[in-house]
Design a protein around this motif. Structure first.
Motif, PDB file in Angstrom:
ATOM      1  N   THR A 255      -5.359  10.188  -7.009  1.00 15.30           N
ATOM      2  CA  THR A 255      -6.268   9.119  -7.442  1.00 15.30           C
ATOM      3  C   THR A 255      -5.497   7.892  -7.891  1.00 15.30           C
ATOM      4  O   THR A 255      -5.843   6.749  -7.553  1.00 15.30           O
ATOM      5  CB  THR A 255      -7.160   9.630  -8.591  1.00 15.30           C
ATOM      6  OG1 THR A 255      -7.868  10.791  -8.148  1.00 15.30           O
ATOM      7  CG2 THR A 255      -8.146   8.565  -9.018  1.00 15.30           C
ATOM      8  N   GLU A 256      -4.435   8.120  -8.639  1.00 16.48           N
ATOM      9  CA  GLU A 256      -3.626   7.000  -9.131  1.00 16.48           C
ATOM     10  C   GLU A 256      -2.985   6.239  -7.972  1.00 16.48           C
ATOM     11  O   GLU A 256      -2.935   5.005  -7.979  1.00 16.48           O
ATOM     12  CB  GLU A 256      -2.556   7.523 -10.083  1.00 16.48           C
ATOM     13  CG  GLU A 256      -3.126   8.081 -11.381  1.00 16.48           C
ATOM     14  CD  GLU A 256      -2.090   8.860 -12.167  1.00 16.48           C
ATOM     15  OE1 GLU A 256      -0.953   8.989 -11.675  1.00 16.48           O
ATOM     16  OE2 GLU A 256      -2.414   9.332 -13.265  1.00 16.48           O
ATOM     17  N   MET A 257      -2.476   6.977  -6.973  1.00 17.11           N
ATOM     18  CA  MET A 257      -1.860   6.318  -5.820  1.00 17.11           C
ATOM     19  C   MET A 257      -2.861   5.452  -5.072  1.00 17.11           C
ATOM     20  O   MET A 257      -2.558   4.334  -4.668  1.00 17.11           O
ATOM     21  CB  MET A 257      -1.262   7.366  -4.870  1.00 17.11           C
ATOM     22  CG  MET A 257       0.030   8.000  -5.341  1.00 17.11           C
ATOM     23  SD  MET A 257       0.772   9.051  -4.072  1.00 17.11           S
ATOM     24  CE  MET A 257      -0.491  10.282  -3.809  1.00 17.11           C
TER      25      MET A 257
ATOM     26  N   GLY B 227      -5.358   7.676   0.966  1.00 16.25           N
ATOM     27  CA  GLY B 227      -5.872   6.450   0.386  1.00 16.25           C
ATOM     28  C   GLY B 227      -4.912   5.296   0.549  1.00 16.25           C
ATOM     29  O   GLY B 227      -5.257   4.238   1.111  1.00 16.25           O
ATOM     30  N   SER B 228      -3.680   5.479   0.082  1.00 13.03           N
ATOM     31  CA  SER B 228      -2.674   4.419   0.186  1.00 13.03           C
ATOM     32  C   SER B 228      -2.323   4.133   1.637  1.00 13.03           C
ATOM     33  O   SER B 228      -2.098   2.978   2.021  1.00 13.03           O
ATOM     34  CB  SER B 228      -1.411   4.821  -0.584  1.00 13.03           C
ATOM     35  OG  SER B 228      -1.693   4.997  -1.950  1.00 13.03           O
ATOM     36  N   LEU B 229      -2.281   5.175   2.446  1.00 13.84           N
ATOM     37  CA  LEU B 229      -1.877   5.012   3.846  1.00 13.84           C
ATOM     38  C   LEU B 229      -2.891   4.175   4.621  1.00 13.84           C
ATOM     39  O   LEU B 229      -2.520   3.251   5.353  1.00 13.84           O
ATOM     40  CB  LEU B 229      -1.706   6.383   4.495  1.00 13.84           C
ATOM     41  CG  LEU B 229      -1.022   6.411   5.863  1.00 13.84           C
ATOM     42  CD1 LEU B 229       0.434   6.018   5.734  1.00 13.84           C
ATOM     43  CD2 LEU B 229      -1.132   7.796   6.479  1.00 13.84           C
TER      44      LEU B 229
ATOM     45  N   GLY C  27       0.818  -1.206   0.000  1.00 13.30           N
ATOM     46  CA  GLY C  27       0.000   0.000   0.000  1.00 13.30           C
ATOM     47  C   GLY C  27       0.852   1.256   0.000  1.00 13.30           C
ATOM     48  O   GLY C  27       0.582   2.218  -0.730  1.00 13.30           O
ATOM     49  N   PHE C  28       1.923   1.243   0.801  1.00 10.51           N
ATOM     50  CA  PHE C  28       2.808   2.404   0.871  1.00 10.51           C
ATOM     51  C   PHE C  28       3.641   2.561  -0.402  1.00 10.51           C
ATOM     52  O   PHE C  28       4.013   3.680  -0.778  1.00 10.51           O
ATOM     53  CB  PHE C  28       3.739   2.287   2.080  1.00 10.51           C
ATOM     54  CG  PHE C  28       3.016   2.210   3.402  1.00 10.51           C
ATOM     55  CD1 PHE C  28       1.758   2.762   3.556  1.00 10.51           C
ATOM     56  CD2 PHE C  28       3.596   1.573   4.495  1.00 10.51           C
ATOM     57  CE1 PHE C  28       1.086   2.689   4.772  1.00 10.51           C
ATOM     58  CE2 PHE C  28       2.933   1.497   5.711  1.00 10.51           C
ATOM     59  CZ  PHE C  28       1.673   2.050   5.850  1.00 10.51           C
ATOM     60  N   VAL C  29       3.941   1.433  -1.062  1.00  9.97           N
ATOM     61  CA  VAL C  29       4.724   1.490  -2.305  1.00  9.97           C
ATOM     62  C   VAL C  29       3.990   2.310  -3.363  1.00  9.97           C
ATOM     63  O   VAL C  29       4.613   2.935  -4.229  1.00  9.97           O
ATOM     64  CB  VAL C  29       5.018   0.057  -2.819  1.00  9.97           C
ATOM     65  CG1 VAL C  29       5.429   0.063  -4.286  1.00  9.97           C
ATOM     66  CG2 VAL C  29       6.127  -0.571  -1.986  1.00  9.97           C
ATOM     67  N   ALA C  30       2.661   2.327  -3.287  1.00 14.79           N
ATOM     68  CA  ALA C  30       1.890   3.126  -4.242  1.00 14.79           C
ATOM     69  C   ALA C  30       2.280   4.597  -4.183  1.00 14.79           C
ATOM     70  O   ALA C  30       2.145   5.335  -5.176  1.00 14.79           O
ATOM     71  CB  ALA C  30       0.395   2.968  -3.960  1.00 14.79           C
TER      72      ALA C  30
END
Length: 770
Positions: free
Chosen positions: A598-600, A656-658, A327-330
């Motif tokens: 949004t992409e992340m 979002g990713s976090l 998720g964080f790699v995003a």
């Protein structure tokens, strides 16, 4: 996987001394690496340094400079402001700063008065008496219009110091210090001086960041102490429940050491990392400590408890760590450098915290409990009694049946909130002004904002004109034409468009000379300090500065940029023109924070799902069930931000990713404990009730420690970017707990029941056929 973690548990038990010695050696290396940490507060933290926009901006800065330091003088009234003694002190400050290393130009009241005296007497000196000074500055007791650039009001004087392109932060810091010292040494009467400007803000940033980090770390440690004391109940000495916090402090040193060795700087975004890591790291340590305690309560020996805790909880936490890391790699795909660095630090931090939980916390527990068992029993075999269910366990035991009985209601509410949040997301504004990330109540920000109001607007764009000779008659006439079109266009209010062309025209009675000789003669009259901001010494690069009125929004800036681009698309032969400046940088940041956000988020969800799909041995249903409840939170978060009038920033863009990375741990822990109970032959209802009561306490404790870590951000009052992020993320972690303990269980049991019904139906069909 079971065999691997069982072997790992045995290794930790048997080689505990070696493990601790290795940990101490690595800790020394990490501490040295932490001394290599650097701070980054400049534009390069917001914009990719290899982008064309950044390269254009830097090229422009190399020619004309972009870093400015403003000296403000405030007087009690006009009489004090234009007093010859006070003006002489301001001039002395100008002269002192003009000799500083890296200074391109210093323009202020002293400069203006010296230029006026040069036209009157031929000598660039200050007026000899008050009467002469008043005659130059005043007209019927009011500041002359041509002097309003230096005296915008009857109580304010301005000195503008422009730095050369490519100056270092050390040179800027030195100039700011010199300006403050010069103000302190000045003998004003009824006048006070101060230093402001964007460069001053960035110069002061490190001190502000250091202060805020110290506050956040202290608060986060205190919150962890309270949370663990109240919620986390384990056997033995009361202070033993604080062991996870001590272990995580070591893990944080490891993480910062890795940052130092890998040259990952601390920025306004990444300065939030330590409180977050403390929250997340305590979470992982609590899970290991809780499972060890559970195994010991069952009557296992200390050695067996170590091995079984690693065997049972180790894989779940490992899968959660991998999912969180994915998720964080995003964040790595973000166009904003400091968001990418934030992602790198998160990944390094959670890996470090997982390893210290395994290789430091468990050996400490083993050594302590083995010694205790030896004193009481003479060996390591005495079982430890099962403890009585606590308040949290009893509450979860009552919650589980209700959740299992109401799948339709729970899922319907969760989906409706998600859909509503997604619909509202596009209505949440984005803050791209990095200076708004700092508290506007700080004195330096008050000075800066007052300056912006006095100037009536801001330098939105600059046009960089390049050619073999940009002072040719054709080039200057074209520049004048472009300036006129920009000033007359109606798309966006523009209060100024000026450059070397209109300066030459003013000297030549409003016209561009028809010959190069005439132009060269006019240029010879332009003061060097003024010319340095408009034209390079070799006449190959010129600058047009476009100033907009106050309150210009992003869409208006974008529209103005497009209008200007159309005007400069057809320059004279041999001339090129590029739109650059802070306005272009702001638009680039806006694009990065909106499209990149949004992409992340989508990439984070996809990576977590794919990672779990592989880790769960290609079981798509399990991967989806673990991911879906957390993905819903993204929509719930948008509702909170919309209702709370919280803007997207470089930090909240990572939400979002976090939250996917943090929340998926809770779902995995509960799911894997449920599967463990199902393998024992329990029914879905009993298995879920057991899972929620047995691991629920640790999940809630983990959630609260993460909330506490983010809660420390609320005390970073100098940085609204951190307080807003902390508030929203605390709520999101709360959502993750609710989703994991309410939404996830009902989905798991409903799916499992349906699966059992299908199996039973098939069995009946088979029996009937036979």
């Amino acid at each position: 996987m079971d065999a691997f973690f069982k072997g790992l548990g045995r290794f930790i038990e048997e080689k505990r001394a070696l493990v601790i010695i290795a940990s101490v050696i690595l800790l020394a290396g990490a501490m040295f690496g932490a001394t290599r940490l650097t701070w980054a507060t400049g534009m390069e933290t917001m914009v990719n340094t290899d982008s064309q926009v950044y390269r254009d901006y830097q090229e422009f800065n190399d020619y004309f400079g972009a870093d400015t330091v403003i000296v403000l003088t405030r007087a009690d009234g006009l009489t004090e402001l234009v007093n010859l003694g006070n003006v002489s002190q301001v001039d002395a400050i100008e002269q002192q700063l003009s000799g500083q290393d890296g200074v391109l130009s210093v323009v202020g009241p002293g400069f203006a008065l010296r230029q006026a005296m040069a036209q009157i007497t031929g000598a660039a000196v200050l007026p000899p008496d008050q009467a002469t000074l008043n005659a130059i500055l005043l007209d019927n007791g009011e500041i002359r219009p041509e002097m309003r650039n230096f005296f915008p009001t009857d109580t304010i004087g301005i000195v503008i110091v422009t730095m050369k392109g490519g100056v270092s932060q050390a040179q800027i810091d030195s100039l700011v210090s010199s300006a403050k010292a010069a103000i302190a040494d000045a003998t004003f009467t009824g006048v006070q001086g101060s230093v402001t400007g964007a460069s001053v803000i960035f110069s002061e940033m490190q001190a502000l960041m250091t202060k805020s980090m110290s506050t956040m770390i202290s608060i986060s440690m205190l919150l962890m102490l309270v949370i663990l004391a109240v919620v986390f109940s384990v056997r033995g000495f009361f202070a033993w429940r604080w062991l996870p916090l001590g272990v995580v402090a070591i893990g944080s040193i490891y993480a910062f050491g890795m940052m130092g060795w890998l040259s990952v700087p601390i920025t306004m975004v990444s300065m939030a990392i330590l409180p977050i890591l403390i929250g997340l790291g305590v979470d992982y340590a609590v899970q290991f400590h809780n499972r060890y305690d559970e195994e010991a309560r069952r009557g296992e020996t200390v050695g067996e408890a170590i091995i079984d805790s690693v065997r049972h909880i180790g894989p779940a936490i490992a899968i959660a760590i991998i999912a969180a890391a994915l998720g964080f790699v995003a964040l790595f795909i973000s166009p904003v450098p400091m968001i990418r660095q934030f992602g790198q630090m998160l990944v390094m931090g959670i890996v470090a915290c997982y390893l210290v939980s395994l290789f430091i916390l468990l050996p400490i527990l083993y050594i302590h409990d083995r010694g205790k068992a030896a004193k009481t029993n003479g060996n390591n075999t005495k079982p430890l009694a099962e403890g009585r269910a606590g308040l949290v366990e009893r509450g979860l035991g009552k919650l589980a049946p209700w959740v299992i009985r109401n799948p339709v209601l729970i899922i319907a509410i969760a989906v409706l909130c998600t859909v509503a949040g997604v619909a509202l997301d596009g209505r949440i504004p984005t803050e791209t002004d990095e200076q708004k990330y700092i508290s506007q109540d700080l004195p330096l920000m008050k000075d800066f904002n007052e300056l912006a109001q006095l100037s009536g607007g801001s330098a939105a764009f600059s046009i960089m004109i390049k050619g073999t000779n940009v002072t040719s008659p054709g080039a200057l006439v074209w520049m004048i034409d472009v300036e006129g079109k920009i000033l007359s266009q109606s798309a966006v209010p523009v209060i100024g468009a000026s450059g070397i062309a209109d300066t030459v025209a003013q000297i030549n009675q409003g016209q561009i000379p028809e010959t190069q000789a005439g132009i060269d003669q006019a240029l010879s009259y332009v003061p060097a300090l003024l010319k340095g901001n408009l034209l390079t010494p070799d006449n190959t690069v010129a600058n047009i500065t476009i100033r907009t009125g106050p309150g210009i929004g992003t869409e208006q800036l974008r529209e103005l940029k497009n209008v200007i681009q159309n005007y400069i698309d057809s320059p004279p032969a041999g001339v090129t023109a590029t739109v650059t400046g802070e306005g272009i940088i702001g638009l680039e940041i806006m694009n990065s924070l909106t499209s990149g956000r949004t992409e992340m988020t989508l990439l984070g969800v996809a990576l977590v799902f794919v990672g779990l799909f592989l880790l769960f041995r290609f079981n798509a249903a399990r991967a989806l069930i673990a991911t879906l409840p957390v993905a819903m939170i993204i929509g719930w978060s948008s509702i909170v931000m919309f209702l709370g009038h919280i803007k997207y920033t470089a930090l909240t863009a990572t939400l979002g990713s976090l939250i996917i990375g943090i929340g998926v741990e809770f779902t995995i822990l509960i799911m894997m404990r449920y599967n463990e109970e199902r393998k024992k032959g329990e029914t879905p209802e009993v298995a879920m009730t057991t899972a929620m009561t047995k691991i629920g306490r640790a999940v809630i404790t983990s959630g609260l420690t993460v909330v506490g870590g983010f809660g420390a951000l609320l005390f970073a009052r100098d940085f609204p970017i951190l307080t807003d992020f902390g508030a929203v993320t605390m709520i999101n972690v709360g959502f993750a707990l609710v989703s994991s303990l309410v939404v996830l269980p009902t989905i798991i049991v409903a799916v499992d029941r349906r699966k059992l019904e299908v199996i039973k139906a098939r069995a009946i069909e088979t029996t009937t056929v036979k």
